[in-house]
Each structure stands twice: as structure tokens, then as C-alpha cells.
Write a protein that holds these residues in place. Structure first.
Motif, PDB file in Angstrom:
ATOM      1  N   GLU A  61     -76.927 -64.953  47.190  1.00 36.23           N
ATOM      2  CA  GLU A  61     -78.247 -65.369  46.713  1.00 36.23           C
ATOM      3  C   GLU A  61     -78.640 -66.733  47.254  1.00 36.23           C
ATOM      4  O   GLU A  61     -79.804 -66.958  47.619  1.00 36.23           O
ATOM      5  N   TRP A  64     -79.808 -66.213  50.732  1.00 38.15           N
ATOM      6  CA  TRP A  64     -81.113 -65.537  50.748  1.00 38.15           C
ATOM      7  C   TRP A  64     -82.221 -66.557  50.490  1.00 38.15           C
ATOM      8  O   TRP A  64     -83.258 -66.568  51.163  1.00 38.15           O
ATOM      9  N   GLN A  65     -82.008 -67.426  49.520  1.00 39.21           N
ATOM     10  CA  GLN A  65     -83.015 -68.432  49.190  1.00 39.21           C
ATOM     11  C   GLN A  65     -83.235 -69.402  50.352  1.00 39.21           C
ATOM     12  O   GLN A  65     -84.381 -69.739  50.689  1.00 39.21           O
ATOM     13  N   THR A  68     -84.994 -67.555  53.416  1.00 41.58           N
ATOM     14  CA  THR A  68     -86.380 -67.139  53.198  1.00 41.58           C
ATOM     15  C   THR A  68     -87.312 -68.310  52.903  1.00 41.58           C
ATOM     16  O   THR A  68     -88.515 -68.233  53.192  1.00 41.58           O
ATOM     17  N   SER A  80     -88.483 -61.570  57.654  1.00 45.10           N
ATOM     18  CA  SER A  80     -87.936 -60.750  56.570  1.00 45.10           C
ATOM     19  C   SER A  80     -86.940 -59.717  57.094  1.00 45.10           C
ATOM     20  O   SER A  80     -85.968 -59.386  56.406  1.00 45.10           O
ATOM     21  N   VAL A  83     -83.681 -61.621  57.876  1.00 42.51           N
ATOM     22  CA  VAL A  83     -82.998 -61.881  56.610  1.00 42.51           C
ATOM     23  C   VAL A  83     -82.358 -60.607  56.075  1.00 42.51           C
ATOM     24  O   VAL A  83     -81.231 -60.624  55.553  1.00 42.51           O
ATOM     25  N   ASP A  87     -78.546 -60.146  55.012  1.00 43.29           N
ATOM     26  CA  ASP A  87     -78.248 -59.829  53.617  1.00 43.29           C
ATOM     27  C   ASP A  87     -77.361 -58.592  53.512  1.00 43.29           C
ATOM     28  O   ASP A  87     -76.397 -58.566  52.734  1.00 43.29           O
ATOM     29  N   SER A 238     -91.927 -58.254  50.543  1.00 45.80           N
ATOM     30  CA  SER A 238     -91.377 -59.044  49.450  1.00 45.80           C
ATOM     31  C   SER A 238     -91.945 -58.561  48.132  1.00 45.80           C
ATOM     32  O   SER A 238     -92.924 -57.825  48.084  1.00 45.80           O
ATOM     33  N   GLY A 261     -86.278 -58.010  53.280  1.00 48.43           N
ATOM     34  CA  GLY A 261     -85.325 -58.946  52.716  1.00 48.43           C
ATOM     35  C   GLY A 261     -83.973 -58.386  52.341  1.00 48.43           C
ATOM     36  O   GLY A 261     -83.169 -59.068  51.700  1.00 48.43           O
ATOM     37  N   SER A 264     -80.794 -57.386  48.513  1.00 48.00           N
ATOM     38  CA  SER A 264     -81.137 -58.308  47.429  1.00 48.00           C
ATOM     39  C   SER A 264     -82.590 -58.165  47.007  1.00 48.00           C
ATOM     40  O   SER A 264     -82.893 -58.046  45.812  1.00 48.00           O
ATOM     41  N   GLU A 265     -83.515 -58.174  47.978  1.00 43.31           N
ATOM     42  CA  GLU A 265     -84.932 -58.139  47.629  1.00 43.31           C
ATOM     43  C   GLU A 265     -85.386 -56.737  47.238  1.00 43.31           C
ATOM     44  O   GLU A 265     -86.222 -56.589  46.332  1.00 43.31           O
TER      45      GLU A 265
END
Length: 380
Positions: A61, A64-65, A68, A80, A83, A87, A238, A261, A264-265
Motif C-alpha cells: 500500500e 501504491w500511494q 500514484t 495507472s 502502477v 502492484d 481509478s 492500478g 489493490s485499486e
């Protein structure tokens, strides 16, 4: 444990695979690609390596933060998608570290198998025969597309062609098999309001992307104009992109685990959809790693509906992608379903030698450009 290296491989027919190495020898795989822009996404992944190398891969996480939001400029399909592949690889490593499939890390499976659908090639004709072949192969759902050159306001004959195509498929498969219709953003609002009511007696599973994503503000009017469940989302990246279309009343969201993403997203988008009584049907016209990521989500997401795949049949057939797996049996389907994946991480084993050989060939796949008969650009 530290990340030591990120390597990307552009492999036929049109995808990009990511190998993430660690100092403990555990390898994570992802599929960061945007169809037609694979080289661009690979370059973005290479830029991410400046941050990721030396980091703990289990801080999914946090990474990811940072990836992004830490670059100041945010969002868009290229970023995206880059990422997303990273991810996927991080989740693959995490599962392998703990010796469990990713769906266990997402809270455990809520189902024992995931339903698939197969594509039909509307441009090649013989839709009834194609549909019958897919059903004979075990699929309980198929999807066809609108004609490529559909105009904003088309002729009665063109409208009838689409309706007749779907009727042909319905006649061939009966009412026990679902038929979905992909409009691919080829309609305008008035065209959608004309076409969709004509399709209603055929009871499609859903009508996908009736208008291009720039016109998402029109979706509420389309939803109100038909009883057919409306699906959209392959070109949304997203949870923020999905908020207005869910408020418009779409029934099915279709984020792509290699564009939106990553795992996770997409998991968050699914939870967001649940608030609106909408279901998840991930977009996946790609290779085996993307499909594995989608399946892990499908096993863990309560409001999952059905999974797209192109490893068996249809106009985007990427059967060659199975050659990147050391064991293809994990994707064996029965009665149109894939059973629970039990291997660690994404649940698949990549044949690295096959990937390296394929990357020597590479690819430069580009989105087809199509035109109306007056020479103006048409939606592909």
C-alpha cells in the motif's frame, strides 16, 4: 527483503510482462501494459525502478500511494497501467513469502470457482456457429460487438444488423446461455436510446460501454432508457473515475487489473461498486498474468459477476500467451468456470526462458485505425 531489479519484456501478441527480483530470490510477476502503448508503459516502469529498488516489497500500500501520488502529476492510462503491473508483482511476492495465493491475503475466497465468458468475432460472420462452438467448449456466456463503423446516427439497416446479430446468437445458444453485447463506445446518446430498447427482448447479460468515457455524464440517461444492465469501465483507471458512473446507475463495472492500478485499486473499486449494488466483471483482453490477477480478485470479491478472457477463442485470441506458463492446467476450465487457484502468489508459474525468447521477437502492436465510408475517423 529488498527489491533488487525490475525487468520488462515486450512479448507477442501485444503485451508487456514485468519480472521483479528480490535479494532473497523470490520473484514477482506483473503485466503492466496499455494496448498500443506497451513501450511507453515499460518506460514508466523503468522510471519507477528509481524508487522501488532497495524497498521492502511487502509494503504494497505504501508503494501504491507513492507511485500514484508522489510524482505530483497523477492518473491517466499510462501511469495507472505501469502502477498496475508493479502492484501485481508486489502481491505475487507477498503471496509467495507467506506461501498462500493472493486471494487468501485479500480475506480468503468467497467462491470456489470463477465464471468466464468467451468472445465472438462479429466481423468474421458465422456468429451462430461461433456461439455454438463456445458453448460446446463449456462456456455458459459469450460476448459479441457492435459493428466497427457504427455512426452517431446510423441507418435503420445498420441498427437492424446489430439487433439481428444478437438475435442470431440468442437463437443458437438458447436462454440458458448468457449473451453480452460490447458497444465499444461506438454509439451516441440518441443512438443508444434507439438501439438498446430493440435489444431488450433478447435479454442481454449487459450492454457494455455504449458511449465513450468522455461522455460518461450521459450514462444516467442511457440507464433510464433501457432495462438492459449497463456496463462500463475498461477505460476508467481509478475509484475516482468510477464514482460518477456508479452514481449514474451502471450495473456492472469493468476495471482492468492491468490498467486501473492493479489488484489493490480494483479491489477498492469493487467495494465502491458494492455500495451501489453493482457487480464486478474485470476487463482482460491480455495475457496470463493479467488473467491470474483478475482471478485472484474474482475468488475474493463478493460482488463479482463474470470474467473476460481471450486465451480461448474470439477476435483477440491470445492462445500464444499460454506458452509463457510452465503449467497451463491452472487455467483449465470446466463448464465455463476456472476452479480455485491454490498456488502461492498469483497462482501461476512463469516459464522465464519462454518469456526471454518471446521478448527477442518483441512486438509493436498498435490500435487499428478505422474510418467511415466518407473518410472520417470511426471508433474502433
Amino acid at each position: 527483503m529488498k527489491i533488487t531489479k525490475l525487468e520488462t519484456f515486450l512479448v507477442p501478441p501485444r503485451t508487456c510482462l514485468l519480472r521483479m527480483g528480490t535479494d532473497e530470490g523470490i520473484i514477482g510477476w506483473g503485466e503492466p501494459v496499455l494496448e498500443g502503448r506497451a513501450h511507453t508503459v515499460a518506460a514508466a516502469v523503468a522510471e519507477f525502478a528509481d524508487y522501488l529498488v532497495g524497498q521492502d516489497p511487502l509494503r504494497i500500500e505504501q508503494h501504491w500511494q507513492v507511485l500514484t501520488k508522489g510524482g505530483f502529476y497523477r492518473g491517466g492510462p499510462v501511469l495507472s497501467s505501469a502502477v498496475a503491473g508493479v502492484d501485481q508483482a508486489l502481491w505475487d511476492i507477498a503471496g509467495k513469502v507467506h506461501g498462500v495465493p493472493v486471494h487468501r491475503l485479500l480475506g480468503g475466497p468467497v467462491r470456489d470457482r470463477v465464471r468466464l465468458y468467451a468472445h465472438l468475432d462479429a466481423e468474421s460472420g458465422d456468429l451462430a456457429e461461433q456461439a455454438a462452438q463456445r458453448v460446446e467448449a463449456g462456456f455458459t456466456a459469450v460476448k459479441t460487438s457492435a459493428p466497427v463503423q457504427h455512426r452517431a446516427l446510423d441507418s435503420p439497416a445498420a441498427v437492424r444488423r446489430l439487433v439481428d446479430d444478437v438475435a442470431t446468437i440468442r437463437d443458437a445458444v438458447g436462454t440458458e446461455v448468457d449473451v453480452a453485447v460490447d458497444l465499444h463506445g461506438r454509439l451516441s446518446l440518441p443512438a443508444a436510446r434507439r438501439v438498446l430498447p430493440l435489444l431488450e427482448p433478447l435479454l442481454p447479460l449487459f450492454a457494455e460501454e455504449p458511449v465513450v468515457p468522455e461522455q460518461s455524464a450521459q450514462l444516467a440517461q442511457i440507464v433510464d432508457a433501457t432495462s438492459i444492465p449497463i456496463a462500463t469501465g475498461e477505460r476508467l483507471y481509478s475509484r475516482w473515475d468510477f464514482a460518477p458512473v456508479l452514481s449514474a446507475g451502471v450495473a456492472v463495472v469493468q476495471p482492468d487489473a492491468s490498467h486501473a492500478g492493479g489488484i489493490s485499486e480494483v479491489r477498492r473499486i469493487a467495494a465502491q461498486a458494492e455500495l451501489h449494488d453493482a457487480t464486478l466483471a474485470p476487463h482482460c483482453p491480455l495475457g496470463p498474468i493479467a488473467l491470474a490477477a483478475c482471478l485472484q480478485l474474482g475468488f475474493a470479491v463478493p460482488n463479482f459477476l463474470i470474467q473476460e478472457q481471450v486465451l480461448a477463442g474470439g477476435p483477440y485470441d491470445t492462445t500464444a500467451g499460454l506458452g509463457y506458463l510452465a503449467d497451463t492446467s491452472v487455467f483449465s476450465s470446466r463448464d465455463g468456470y476456472i476452479k480455485l487457484l491454490t498456488g502461492p502468489g498469483l497462482g501461476i508459474e512463469i516459464d522465464e526462458k519462454a518469456v526471454i525468447r518471446a521478448a527477442e521477437l518483441g512486438h509493436r502492436w498498435r490500435t487499428p485505425q478505422v474510418h467511415h465510408d466518407d473518410g472520417s475517423r470511426a471508433e474502433w
